[in-house]
Write a protein that holds these residues in place. Sequence first.
Motif, PDB file in Angstrom:
ATOM      1  N   UNK A 107       0.807  -1.226   0.000  1.00 11.88           N
ATOM      2  CA  UNK A 107       0.000   0.000   0.000  1.00 11.88           C
ATOM      3  C   UNK A 107       0.838   1.273   0.000  1.00 11.88           C
ATOM      4  N   UNK A 108       1.990   1.243   0.696  1.00 11.26           N
ATOM      5  CA  UNK A 108       2.856   2.429   0.700  1.00 11.26           C
ATOM      6  C   UNK A 108       3.372   2.711  -0.713  1.00 11.26           C
ATOM      7  N   UNK A 109       3.756   1.668  -1.439  1.00  9.56           N
ATOM      8  CA  UNK A 109       4.241   1.861  -2.814  1.00  9.56           C
ATOM      9  C   UNK A 109       3.169   2.505  -3.678  1.00  9.56           C
ATOM     10  N   UNK A 110       1.922   2.035  -3.545  1.00 14.30           N
ATOM     11  CA  UNK A 110       0.835   2.585  -4.354  1.00 14.30           C
ATOM     12  C   UNK A 110       0.584   4.056  -4.024  1.00 14.30           C
ATOM     13  N   UNK A 111       0.593   4.379  -2.725  1.00  7.39           N
ATOM     14  CA  UNK A 111       0.399   5.770  -2.325  1.00  7.39           C
ATOM     15  C   UNK A 111       1.522   6.655  -2.862  1.00  7.39           C
ATOM     16  N   UNK A 112       2.753   6.159  -2.746  1.00  7.59           N
ATOM     17  CA  UNK A 112       3.899   6.936  -3.224  1.00  7.59           C
ATOM     18  C   UNK A 112       3.833   7.113  -4.749  1.00  7.59           C
ATOM     19  N   UNK A 113       3.397   6.074  -5.457  1.00  6.23           N
ATOM     20  CA  UNK A 113       3.300   6.177  -6.910  1.00  6.23           C
ATOM     21  C   UNK A 113       2.330   7.294  -7.304  1.00  6.23           C
ATOM     22  N   UNK A 114       1.188   7.367  -6.609  1.00  7.92           N
ATOM     23  CA  UNK A 114       0.212   8.421  -6.904  1.00  7.92           C
ATOM     24  C   UNK A 114       0.769   9.802  -6.580  1.00  7.92           C
ATOM     25  N   UNK A 115       1.442   9.911  -5.436  1.00  6.18           N
ATOM     26  CA  UNK A 115       1.982  11.204  -5.013  1.00  6.18           C
ATOM     27  C   UNK A 115       3.105  11.653  -5.946  1.00  6.18           C
ATOM     28  N   UNK A 116       3.985  10.726  -6.309  1.00 10.76           N
ATOM     29  CA  UNK A 116       5.074  11.053  -7.225  1.00 10.76           C
ATOM     30  C   UNK A 116       4.523  11.465  -8.590  1.00 10.76           C
ATOM     31  N   UNK A 172      -7.640   0.367  -0.934  1.00 12.54           N
ATOM     32  CA  UNK A 172      -8.685   1.089  -1.634  1.00 12.54           C
ATOM     33  C   UNK A 172      -8.062   1.892  -2.774  1.00 12.54           C
ATOM     34  N   UNK A 173      -8.616   1.727  -3.946  1.00 15.60           N
ATOM     35  CA  UNK A 173      -8.150   2.493  -5.101  1.00 15.60           C
ATOM     36  C   UNK A 173      -9.287   3.355  -5.614  1.00 15.60           C
ATOM     37  N   UNK A 174      -8.962   4.584  -5.986  1.00 18.97           N
ATOM     38  CA  UNK A 174      -9.960   5.539  -6.450  1.00 18.97           C
ATOM     39  C   UNK A 174      -9.494   6.170  -7.761  1.00 18.97           C
ATOM     40  N   UNK A 175     -10.423   6.533  -8.632  1.00 20.03           N
ATOM     41  CA  UNK A 175     -10.038   7.212  -9.877  1.00 20.03           C
ATOM     42  C   UNK A 175      -9.321   8.527  -9.573  1.00 20.03           C
ATOM     43  N   UNK A 176      -8.330   8.843 -10.399  1.00 18.34           N
ATOM     44  CA  UNK A 176      -7.589  10.087 -10.218  1.00 18.34           C
ATOM     45  C   UNK A 176      -8.432  11.257 -10.707  1.00 18.34           C
ATOM     46  N   UNK A 177      -8.617  12.222  -9.859  1.00 20.47           N
ATOM     47  CA  UNK A 177      -9.442  13.382 -10.192  1.00 20.47           C
ATOM     48  C   UNK A 177      -8.614  14.473 -10.866  1.00 20.47           C
ATOM     49  N   UNK A 178      -7.420  14.697 -10.354  1.00 20.84           N
ATOM     50  CA  UNK A 178      -6.611  15.821 -10.830  1.00 20.84           C
ATOM     51  C   UNK A 178      -6.346  15.739 -12.331  1.00 20.84           C
ATOM     52  N   UNK A 179      -6.051  14.536 -12.813  1.00 19.05           N
ATOM     53  CA  UNK A 179      -5.716  14.396 -14.230  1.00 19.05           C
ATOM     54  C   UNK A 179      -6.917  14.603 -15.141  1.00 19.05           C
ATOM     55  N   UNK A 180      -8.135  14.601 -14.571  1.00 19.89           N
ATOM     56  CA  UNK A 180      -9.341  14.771 -15.362  1.00 19.89           C
ATOM     57  C   UNK A 180      -9.853  16.207 -15.363  1.00 19.89           C
ATOM     58  N   UNK A 181      -9.143  17.075 -14.686  1.00 22.40           N
ATOM     59  CA  UNK A 181      -9.583  18.467 -14.598  1.00 22.40           C
ATOM     60  C   UNK A 181      -9.117  19.258 -15.816  1.00 22.40           C
ATOM     61  N   UNK A 182      -9.896  20.250 -16.210  1.00 16.88           N
ATOM     62  CA  UNK A 182      -9.435  21.160 -17.265  1.00 16.88           C
ATOM     63  C   UNK A 182      -8.401  22.120 -16.683  1.00 16.88           C
ATOM     64  N   UNK A 183      -7.957  23.056 -17.506  1.00 19.97           N
ATOM     65  CA  UNK A 183      -7.041  24.074 -16.994  1.00 19.97           C
ATOM     66  C   UNK A 183      -7.705  24.801 -15.826  1.00 19.97           C
ATOM     67  N   UNK A 184      -6.966  24.959 -14.737  1.00 22.43           N
ATOM     68  CA  UNK A 184      -7.538  25.550 -13.521  1.00 22.43           C
ATOM     69  C   UNK A 184      -7.207  27.041 -13.492  1.00 22.43           C
ATOM     70  N   UNK A 185      -8.227  27.901 -13.468  1.00 29.29           N
ATOM     71  CA  UNK A 185      -7.961  29.345 -13.397  1.00 29.29           C
ATOM     72  C   UNK A 185      -7.130  29.687 -12.166  1.00 29.29           C
ATOM     73  N   UNK A 186      -6.297  30.699 -12.292  1.00 27.93           N
ATOM     74  CA  UNK A 186      -5.428  31.088 -11.178  1.00 27.93           C
ATOM     75  C   UNK A 186      -6.233  31.390  -9.928  1.00 27.93           C
TER      76      UNK A 186
END
Length: 263
Positions: A107-116, A172-186
């Motif tokens: 589980x630590x490897x999976x968490x680190x992979x997502x964070x990296x 527990x695995x969840x879909x990545x949200x950040x990669x599905x976002x459009x350009x984020x306004x400042x």
Amino acid sequence: MPDNGGRHRISRRTKLATAALGLALAAGALVIATTAGQTGQASAATAQQITCPDVAGQLPAIPAQAQAEVQRNLALLDTQIAEANNRLVTSAGQGGANFVQNAILGPLKDKRASTIDRIAIAIGRVAGKPQGLGGLAACSLGGQAAATTTAAAPAAPASTDPSAAEPAAGQITCPDVESRLPAIPAQAQAEVQRNLALLDTQIAEADNRLVTSAGEGGANFVQNAILGPLEDKRIATINRIATAIGRNADKPQGLDALAPCSL
């Protein structure tokens, strides 16, 4: 006569004090012996330590626009290692031969992979995305881990119920949200990043609940008590992300589909 009575009283007090002292010394010896035994056990547990490859030292120059997000995720990597080391100590003697790998290192490897991956994405938004960082996700037991594991193994009863370790072996695995976002306004960056971090916290809390509730409930316990509530939390958080973006740009649609998680 009064003098003799006084001497008798002093004599009785002396005997009582001597007896109490003897009991205290005996109790002290017992405490010392018990503490010594516990200290030996604690030392055996804490002799193990998880070591992970350094990520910060492998990064290219970090653009100013990505500094805050990268530093936040580097701090999260440290937190993940600290939590895994704590789990290593508190779970000493649990599970079978593969418990540490399945319930902690995996589980630590999976968490680190997502964070990296989030670190690489943050840099890649404003510069060349660094490649090959995924190889830094795997961690191992360092120091005297092998000797400690061998010494600790006999302490676990051979009849330990393997079903107790099964929930912990999952993650527990969840879909990545950040990669599905459009350009984020400042104007929305701070709020969006805060809620993305909250999504990570929610998954970490659910993973912890999965471990600490091992053996509880019936067949649907994980779905009803962990995955269901996690989905509800994620829906609310994802909606806040969409709303924050929508105040300054087109509101992204369909993100609710990313809320459900699974084992």
